[in-house]
Design a protein around this motif. Structure first.
Motif, PDB file in Angstrom:
ATOM      1  N   LEU A  12       0.819  -1.217   0.000  1.00 56.72           N
ATOM      2  CA  LEU A  12       0.000   0.000   0.000  1.00 56.72           C
ATOM      3  C   LEU A  12       0.853   1.267   0.000  1.00 56.72           C
ATOM      4  O   LEU A  12       0.488   2.258  -0.642  1.00 56.72           O
ATOM      5  CB  LEU A  12      -0.967   0.002   1.176  1.00 56.72           C
ATOM      6  CG  LEU A  12      -2.169  -0.926   1.036  1.00 56.72           C
ATOM      7  CD1 LEU A  12      -3.059  -0.832   2.270  1.00 56.72           C
ATOM      8  CD2 LEU A  12      -2.957  -0.618  -0.220  1.00 56.72           C
TER       9      LEU A  12
ATOM     10  N   LYS B 273       0.628   4.107  -2.941  1.00 57.52           N
ATOM     11  CA  LYS B 273       0.449   5.536  -2.663  1.00 57.52           C
ATOM     12  C   LYS B 273       1.524   6.370  -3.357  1.00 57.52           C
ATOM     13  O   LYS B 273       1.243   7.444  -3.886  1.00 57.52           O
ATOM     14  CB  LYS B 273       0.465   5.787  -1.156  1.00 57.52           C
ATOM     15  CG  LYS B 273       0.117   7.193  -0.782  1.00 57.52           C
ATOM     16  CD  LYS B 273       0.004   7.372   0.718  1.00 57.52           C
ATOM     17  CE  LYS B 273      -0.375   8.805   1.042  1.00 57.52           C
ATOM     18  NZ  LYS B 273      -0.521   9.018   2.481  1.00 57.52           N
TER      19      LYS B 273
ATOM     20  N   TRP C 265      -9.202   1.726  -7.585  1.00 56.57           N
ATOM     21  CA  TRP C 265      -9.756   0.375  -7.685  1.00 56.57           C
ATOM     22  C   TRP C 265      -8.608  -0.616  -7.747  1.00 56.57           C
ATOM     23  O   TRP C 265      -7.677  -0.441  -8.537  1.00 56.57           O
ATOM     24  CB  TRP C 265     -10.607   0.235  -8.942  1.00 56.57           C
ATOM     25  CG  TRP C 265     -11.872   1.007  -8.867  1.00 56.57           C
ATOM     26  CD1 TRP C 265     -12.057   2.322  -9.178  1.00 56.57           C
ATOM     27  CD2 TRP C 265     -13.136   0.530  -8.442  1.00 56.57           C
ATOM     28  NE1 TRP C 265     -13.356   2.682  -8.977  1.00 56.57           N
ATOM     29  CE2 TRP C 265     -14.047   1.592  -8.514  1.00 56.57           C
ATOM     30  CE3 TRP C 265     -13.591  -0.708  -8.001  1.00 56.57           C
ATOM     31  CZ2 TRP C 265     -15.377   1.467  -8.173  1.00 56.57           C
ATOM     32  CZ3 TRP C 265     -14.920  -0.837  -7.656  1.00 56.57           C
ATOM     33  CH2 TRP C 265     -15.798   0.244  -7.741  1.00 56.57           C
TER      34      TRP C 265
ATOM     35  N   LEU D  26      -7.343  -5.606   1.715  1.00 57.59           N
ATOM     36  CA  LEU D  26      -7.679  -4.341   1.050  1.00 57.59           C
ATOM     37  C   LEU D  26      -9.092  -3.891   1.409  1.00 57.59           C
ATOM     38  O   LEU D  26      -9.326  -2.705   1.650  1.00 57.59           O
ATOM     39  CB  LEU D  26      -7.518  -4.476  -0.460  1.00 57.59           C
ATOM     40  CG  LEU D  26      -6.076  -4.665  -0.950  1.00 57.59           C
ATOM     41  CD1 LEU D  26      -6.066  -5.042  -2.423  1.00 57.59           C
ATOM     42  CD2 LEU D  26      -5.242  -3.436  -0.685  1.00 57.59           C
TER      43      LEU D  26
ATOM     44  N   HIS E  39     -10.690  -0.143   0.860  1.00 54.41           N
ATOM     45  CA  HIS E  39     -10.445   0.039  -0.570  1.00 54.41           C
ATOM     46  C   HIS E  39     -11.498  -0.674  -1.418  1.00 54.41           C
ATOM     47  O   HIS E  39     -12.109  -1.647  -0.973  1.00 54.41           O
ATOM     48  CB  HIS E  39      -9.057  -0.486  -0.940  1.00 54.41           C
ATOM     49  CG  HIS E  39      -7.960   0.286  -0.306  1.00 54.41           C
ATOM     50  ND1 HIS E  39      -7.614   1.559  -0.691  1.00 54.41           N
ATOM     51  CD2 HIS E  39      -7.129  -0.030   0.725  1.00 54.41           C
ATOM     52  CE1 HIS E  39      -6.615   1.999   0.045  1.00 54.41           C
ATOM     53  NE2 HIS E  39      -6.306   1.057   0.919  1.00 54.41           N
ATOM     54  N   GLN E  40     -11.678  -0.184  -2.640  1.00 52.71           N
ATOM     55  CA  GLN E  40     -12.560  -0.821  -3.616  1.00 52.71           C
ATOM     56  C   GLN E  40     -11.782  -1.950  -4.284  1.00 52.71           C
ATOM     57  O   GLN E  40     -10.701  -1.721  -4.823  1.00 52.71           O
ATOM     58  CB  GLN E  40     -13.019   0.183  -4.676  1.00 52.71           C
ATOM     59  CG  GLN E  40     -13.819   1.327  -4.124  1.00 52.71           C
ATOM     60  CD  GLN E  40     -15.192   0.866  -3.652  1.00 52.71           C
ATOM     61  OE1 GLN E  40     -15.794  -0.021  -4.230  1.00 52.71           O
ATOM     62  NE2 GLN E  40     -15.663   1.468  -2.588  1.00 52.71           N
TER      63      GLN E  40
END
Length: 124
Positions: free
Chosen positions: A49, A53, A64, A81, A86-87
């Motif tokens: 992650l 970012k 996504w 996730l 998160h999606q």
């Protein structure tokens, strides 16, 4: 520059996964990051992650995460996730690709989804 969509494509296996960050700009221009490789272990998901970012053009915009259902190897990362807010989209692939799509209504992983075709995506 207007970012229309940001997507992280993930290719996952038992021991590792590879990811690429892509974004779509107006007027319909696609841009992709270099590949990142990670160990498929829960204690490495935060590292992933942080990498994501750093790759995003606009970290505050929606993102996504998209992956293929590869055996059970995707599950830990998909659940992680989702737990982080998160999606996530999991593509369920078969030999008859392109015959349907399903957005799962309650956001849960479902191993026995019955939908209008053998190739389905589950939005988590």
């Amino acid at each position: 520059m207007e970012i229309l969509k940001q997507v992280i494509g993930i290719d996952i296996s038992k021991d590792t996964f590879t990811a690429c960050v892509g974004h779509l700009e107006s007027p319909q221009e696609c841009h992709f990051s270099d590949l990142g490789s990670f160990t498929n272990k829960k204690d490495q998901f935060n590292k992933f992650l942080r990498w994501v970012k750093g790759q995003l053009e606009r970290p505050s915009d929606p993102v996504w995460f998209v992956m293929e259902a590869t055996g059970v190897y995707y599950e830990s990362l998909a659940y992680y996730l989702c737990d982080q807010g998160h999606q996530v989209v999991v593509e369920l692939v078969s030999e008859h690709a392109g015959q349907g799509c399903l957005s799962h209504p309650n956001g849960a992983l479902d191993h026995d989804i019955r939908a209008g075709g053998p190739n389905r995506a589950v939005q988590l």
